[in-house]
Every structure is written in structure tokens, then in C-alpha cells.
Scaffold this motif. Sequence first.
Motif, PDB file in Angstrom:
ATOM      1  N   PRO A   1      20.570 -53.797   3.186  1.00  0.00           N
ATOM      2  CA  PRO A   1      19.797 -53.106   4.226  1.00  0.00           C
ATOM      3  C   PRO A   1      20.392 -51.739   4.548  1.00  0.00           C
ATOM      4  O   PRO A   1      19.670 -50.796   4.830  1.00  0.00           O
ATOM      5  CB  PRO A   1      19.886 -54.026   5.444  1.00  0.00           C
ATOM      6  N   THR A   2      21.737 -51.641   4.480  1.00  0.00           N
ATOM      7  CA  THR A   2      22.464 -50.409   4.743  1.00  0.00           C
ATOM      8  C   THR A   2      23.607 -50.307   3.741  1.00  0.00           C
ATOM      9  O   THR A   2      24.316 -51.296   3.528  1.00  0.00           O
ATOM     10  CB  THR A   2      23.055 -50.423   6.173  1.00  0.00           C
TER      11      THR A   2
ATOM     12  N   GLN B   1      29.747 -45.258  -1.957  1.00  0.00           N
ATOM     13  CA  GLN B   1      28.786 -46.118  -1.264  1.00  0.00           C
ATOM     14  C   GLN B   1      28.220 -47.172  -2.204  1.00  0.00           C
ATOM     15  O   GLN B   1      27.751 -46.861  -3.296  1.00  0.00           O
ATOM     16  CB  GLN B   1      27.650 -45.285  -0.689  1.00  0.00           C
TER      17      GLN B   1
END
Length: 83
Positions: free
Chosen positions: A4-5, A27
Motif C-alpha cells: 500500500p505504501t 524503496q
Amino acid sequence: MQFPTPVSAQWMASFIDATLVGNEHAQVIGINEIHNVQPGDVVFVDHPKYYDICLNSAATFIIINKKTDLPERKNFAGCRGSV
């Protein structure tokens, strides 16, 4: 599967209690099996048969149970003492 993130490589390594080798600020955006992995994904490998496949995959983050050299643009996490 997309998260989701996105999470940082450092957070991922800490979450699994592993040692991080590479860019701690990279990331991680998802997780996938080796044959469907995309840039930004994390993949897990624990069998010698699949080491080279994972190391040469599109995955940005690899959880591995073997000491190995860090390919360019990859981040590793491994059990403490294995990376």
C-alpha cells in the motif's frame, strides 16, 4: 503484489531482523515470486538452485541466506552473519 505504501530497505531488513547490505534508503514497493518480480520488488531465495536467478532478476531487494557479492543496484538482507 504491491505494498500500500513503499518502505525503505532499512525498514524491511529491520522488520525481518536481518543485516542490510546496500542502499538503506532504497524503496521497496512490493513483493513477488522470482518469475514475476519487477524493479522495486523484494524476492526471497534460500536454495542454491535459485541464487543466480534472483541475483540477475529485476528485483531491487533480495533476501538471501548466503554471503555473496552485491550486484550493482541491488540491496541484500540476510540472517545476521550470512551477508
